[in-house]
Design a protein around this motif. Structure first.
Motif, PDB file in Angstrom:
ATOM      1  N   HIS A   1      -4.039   2.236  -1.177  1.00 37.73           N
ATOM      2  CA  HIS A   1      -3.753   3.542  -0.586  1.00 37.73           C
ATOM      3  C   HIS A   1      -4.307   3.631   0.834  1.00 37.73           C
ATOM      4  N   VAL A   2      -3.523   4.259   1.712  1.00 42.73           N
ATOM      5  CA  VAL A   2      -3.913   4.408   3.106  1.00 42.73           C
ATOM      6  C   VAL A   2      -3.561   5.819   3.568  1.00 42.73           C
ATOM      7  N   GLY A   3      -4.532   6.457   4.232  1.00 44.60           N
ATOM      8  CA  GLY A   3      -4.286   7.787   4.792  1.00 44.60           C
ATOM      9  C   GLY A   3      -5.456   8.229   5.632  1.00 44.60           C
ATOM     10  N   GLN A   4      -5.211   9.213   6.498  1.00 45.10           N
ATOM     11  CA  GLN A   4      -6.259   9.699   7.377  1.00 45.10           C
ATOM     12  C   GLN A   4      -6.053  11.174   7.670  1.00 45.10           C
TER      13      GLN A   4
ATOM     14  N   THR B   1       0.844  -1.201   0.000  1.00 45.28           N
ATOM     15  CA  THR B   1       0.000   0.000   0.000  1.00 45.28           C
ATOM     16  C   THR B   1       0.875   1.244   0.000  1.00 45.28           C
ATOM     17  N   HIS B   2       0.299   2.321  -0.476  1.00 46.64           N
ATOM     18  CA  HIS B   2       1.025   3.592  -0.579  1.00 46.64           C
ATOM     19  C   HIS B   2       0.334   4.640   0.294  1.00 46.64           C
ATOM     20  N   PRO B   3       1.118   5.390   1.070  1.00 45.62           N
ATOM     21  CA  PRO B   3       0.506   6.436   1.900  1.00 45.62           C
ATOM     22  C   PRO B   3      -0.005   7.589   1.038  1.00 45.62           C
ATOM     23  N   VAL B   4      -1.112   8.166   1.461  1.00 48.81           N
ATOM     24  CA  VAL B   4      -1.692   9.291   0.735  1.00 48.81           C
ATOM     25  C   VAL B   4      -1.895  10.466   1.684  1.00 48.81           C
ATOM     26  N   ASP B   5      -1.909  11.654   1.113  1.00 51.18           N
ATOM     27  CA  ASP B   5      -2.248  12.867   1.861  1.00 51.18           C
ATOM     28  C   ASP B   5      -3.682  13.260   1.534  1.00 51.18           C
ATOM     29  N   ILE B   6      -4.449  13.512   2.576  1.00 54.53           N
ATOM     30  CA  ILE B   6      -5.832  13.977   2.408  1.00 54.53           C
ATOM     31  C   ILE B   6      -5.882  15.443   2.819  1.00 54.53           C
ATOM     32  N   ASN B   7      -6.330  16.280   1.904  1.00 55.99           N
ATOM     33  CA  ASN B   7      -6.404  17.723   2.166  1.00 55.99           C
ATOM     34  C   ASN B   7      -7.826  18.220   1.931  1.00 55.99           C
TER      35      ASN B   7
ATOM     36  N   ARG C   1     -19.104  20.130  19.941  1.00 52.88           N
ATOM     37  CA  ARG C   1     -17.875  19.731  19.253  1.00 52.88           C
ATOM     38  C   ARG C   1     -18.063  18.384  18.564  1.00 52.88           C
ATOM     39  N   ASN C   2     -17.537  18.257  17.358  1.00 54.52           N
ATOM     40  CA  ASN C   2     -17.632  17.024  16.581  1.00 54.52           C
ATOM     41  C   ASN C   2     -16.246  16.646  16.065  1.00 54.52           C
ATOM     42  N   LEU C   3     -15.806  15.444  16.389  1.00 57.76           N
ATOM     43  CA  LEU C   3     -14.566  14.925  15.827  1.00 57.76           C
ATOM     44  C   LEU C   3     -14.896  14.247  14.501  1.00 57.76           C
ATOM     45  N   VAL C   4     -14.245  14.682  13.430  1.00 62.77           N
ATOM     46  CA  VAL C   4     -14.494  14.136  12.096  1.00 62.77           C
ATOM     47  C   VAL C   4     -13.206  13.518  11.571  1.00 62.77           C
ATOM     48  N   ASN C   5     -13.276  12.264  11.153  1.00 64.93           N
ATOM     49  CA  ASN C   5     -12.139  11.562  10.573  1.00 64.93           C
ATOM     50  C   ASN C   5     -12.438  11.219   9.120  1.00 64.93           C
ATOM     51  N   VAL C   6     -11.544  11.630   8.218  1.00 69.61           N
ATOM     52  CA  VAL C   6     -11.647  11.280   6.805  1.00 69.61           C
ATOM     53  C   VAL C   6     -10.562  10.244   6.529  1.00 69.61           C
ATOM     54  N   ILE C   7     -10.986   9.048   6.120  1.00 70.75           N
ATOM     55  CA  ILE C   7     -10.065   7.917   6.010  1.00 70.75           C
ATOM     56  C   ILE C   7     -10.076   7.359   4.595  1.00 70.75           C
ATOM     57  N   CYS C   8      -8.906   7.168   4.051  1.00 69.41           N
ATOM     58  CA  CYS C   8      -8.744   6.426   2.802  1.00 69.41           C
ATOM     59  C   CYS C   8      -8.058   5.109   3.144  1.00 69.41           C
ATOM     60  N   ASP C   9      -8.752   4.016   2.941  1.00 68.03           N
ATOM     61  CA  ASP C   9      -8.223   2.703   3.318  1.00 68.03           C
ATOM     62  C   ASP C   9      -8.627   1.696   2.251  1.00 68.03           C
TER      63      ASP C   9
END
Length: 486
Positions: free
Chosen positions: A84-87, A3-9, A72-80
């Motif tokens: 590709h893997v990133g958060q 797998t390859h790491p990704v950047d999420i923006n 307050r809300n914790l939001v996680n955007v995940i690519c799995d």
């Protein structure tokens, strides 16, 4: 397989941003750190405290629609994915809307009627289902309005919806008029009779505007005729038909699939899809039309592009990635159904000239950014300035009212300071505007040139001061006509 790491923006939201409405729109990019893949096509998961949602990444771009709870809300955007893997994690805050002015949603049911709307197949078409679809749809409009204003540097300002126990609601209004009466009336008369009924019933309380849907709109395939059709917004009432509700999402989780559906509209139903013929086209066109009519009750006139032209048809492109461009028209659209004529009231565009104070001239608004990527369901700069200062768009610091707006001939005097001046034609189209929002100090007096108005038939002015107060005035150089405050 490695797998390859990704950047999420994220492009439009940052951690610790706050919102005064519940549906939040996120858009961003996913890029491979190792530069192995030039473009990515995969999925992202968005996790909040209450739910998990999946959204498509196409050519490295994604768009997400989520619901925030108060606080307050914790939001996680995940690519799995397999490759590709990133958060990316962020905190977002939803605050209560303290604006004391609201847009009330009504579902108008004729006397003796059940309130079902026309649909086909297994589509649930009860009055309760209609109200759920309306609330979900208008919350999307609330979100999109805020985002479009924020893109222009005006902040996330938007209208407030009526609530019950903290939840946005659509109320069922039982009319005294029958379905047969609604069927016999024109769009204009449907609006007039409903407005009168709501006024007598005390619905138009102080600080209340209404968006109403007529439940009994019906298309007759055999005669190619639609009855109970209405699309009108002015004063405190915007009203549209229920002919497109069958294509609207009941819940937030269904919005993207409804806005991208390629399923053809059933031949037994009225095709109001902007010539696309699909359920997604119908959803985008009819929900966008609701925003267009809402714009009118918030003092917007027709512009040469955007939501207040025919750009509202491209609402689907704002919320989704990879949707094909629909056919787009800037001409008056007419549909003839047997003996009945249905007219979308948008005129052919008029070239709009802008003058801006305190920074460079705007010129043509469309030159300032790449509009087409997210469709043309955006607000003209002048409309956005007006809305961002509108009394219905958020609680403001109480400024001392130094006096009324005065217009004499071509001279405008505003003791509180001028925010915006618009020049309109007799049929409520924008011709020119003067934007004072970037001026370092308030301007209290401005005089238009004779050359600004000499070619405009029966010109009128709209003036907004820095407190949000709006006055319209019809220019008459032969006689003095008093201002009308809205």
């Amino acid at each position: 397989m490695s797998t390859h790491p990704v950047d999420i923006n994220l492009e439009n939201v940052s951690s610790n941003d706050s919102f005064e409405y519940s549906i939040i729109f996120l858009k961003g990019t996913v890029t491979c750190r190792e530069n192995v893949c030039k473009t990515l096509n995969c999925k992202v998961l968005v996790l909040t405290d209450d739910e998990t949602s999946e959204f498509t990444v196409q050519d490295g771009r994604f768009k997400c629609i989520i619901d925030l709870k108060l606080g307050r809300n914790l939001v996680n955007v995940i690519c799995d994915s397999d490759l590709h893997v990133g958060q990316y994690s962020l905190n977002l805050e939803r605050k209560p809307n303290i604006c004391d002015k609201v847009l009330k949603l009504l579902y108008v049911v004729p006397k003796g009627d059940t309130g079902t709307f026309q649909s086909s197949g297994t589509c649930l078409n009860s009055a309760e289902s209609a109200c759920k679809r309306i609330v979900t749809g208008v919350k999307l409009l609330q979100c999109m309005t805020a985002e479009r204003l924020n893109e222009l540097g005006l902040g996330r300002k938007t209208f407030n919806l009526s609530t019950e126990n903290g939840q946005e609601i659509c109320e069922i209004f039982h009319s005294q008029y029958t379905k047969e009466q609604f069927f016999s009336w024109t769009s204009e008369k449907i609006w007039n009779m409903t407005a009168r009924e709501l006024l007598v019933g005390g619905v138009f309380a102080q600080g209340v505007k209404v968006l109403a849907f007529l439940s009994c709109t019906e298309y007759f395939r055999e005669s190619n005729e639609i009855k109970g059709y209405v699309a009108c917004g002015r004063g405190h009432l915007a009203m549209i038909s229920s002919s497109g509700l069958h294509s609207w999402a009941c819940d937030l989780k269904d919005v993207v699939s409804c806005l991208t559906s390629s399923i053809p509209i059933d031949s037994s139903l009225f095709d109001d899809s902007g010539s696309r013929g699909t359920l997604s086209g119908c959803y985008a066109t009819t929900l966008g039309a609701a925003l267009h009519e809402i714009g009118h009750i918030f003092d917007l006139v027709h512009t040469d592009f955007g939501v207040m032209a025919r750009g509202f048809e491209e609402l689907d492109l704002f919320f989704t990635v990879g949707n094909p461009q629909p056919k787009h028209y800037y001409t008056e659209m007419m549909r003839r159904c047997a003996s009945q004529e249905i007219s979308v009231r948008v005129r052919a565009p008029t070239k709009v000239t802008s003058v801006s104070f305190g920074f460079r001239p705007i010129g043509n608004d469309k030159d300032d950014r790449k509009w087409d990527r997210d469709g043309q369901a955006y607000f003209h700069r002048s409309a956005a300035v007006l809305l961002s200062g509108h009394p219905w768009f958020g609680k403001r610091c109480q400024l001392e009212d130094k006096g009324p707006i005065q217009i004499s001939g071509l001279e405008v005097k505003v003791p509180n300071g001028i925010r915006l001046i618009e020049l309109h034609t007799e049929d409520d189209r924008l011709v020119k505007y003067w934007d004072f929002t970037k001026n370092p100090t308030n301007i209290h007096r401005y005089c238009l040139s004779w050359f600004d108005v000499k070619d405009v038939i029966q010109p009128s002015l709209l003036v907004q001061d820095v407190t949000g107060k709006i006055v319209t005035h019809y220019l008459n150089f032969d006689a003095s006509i008093p201002s009308v405050s809205q």
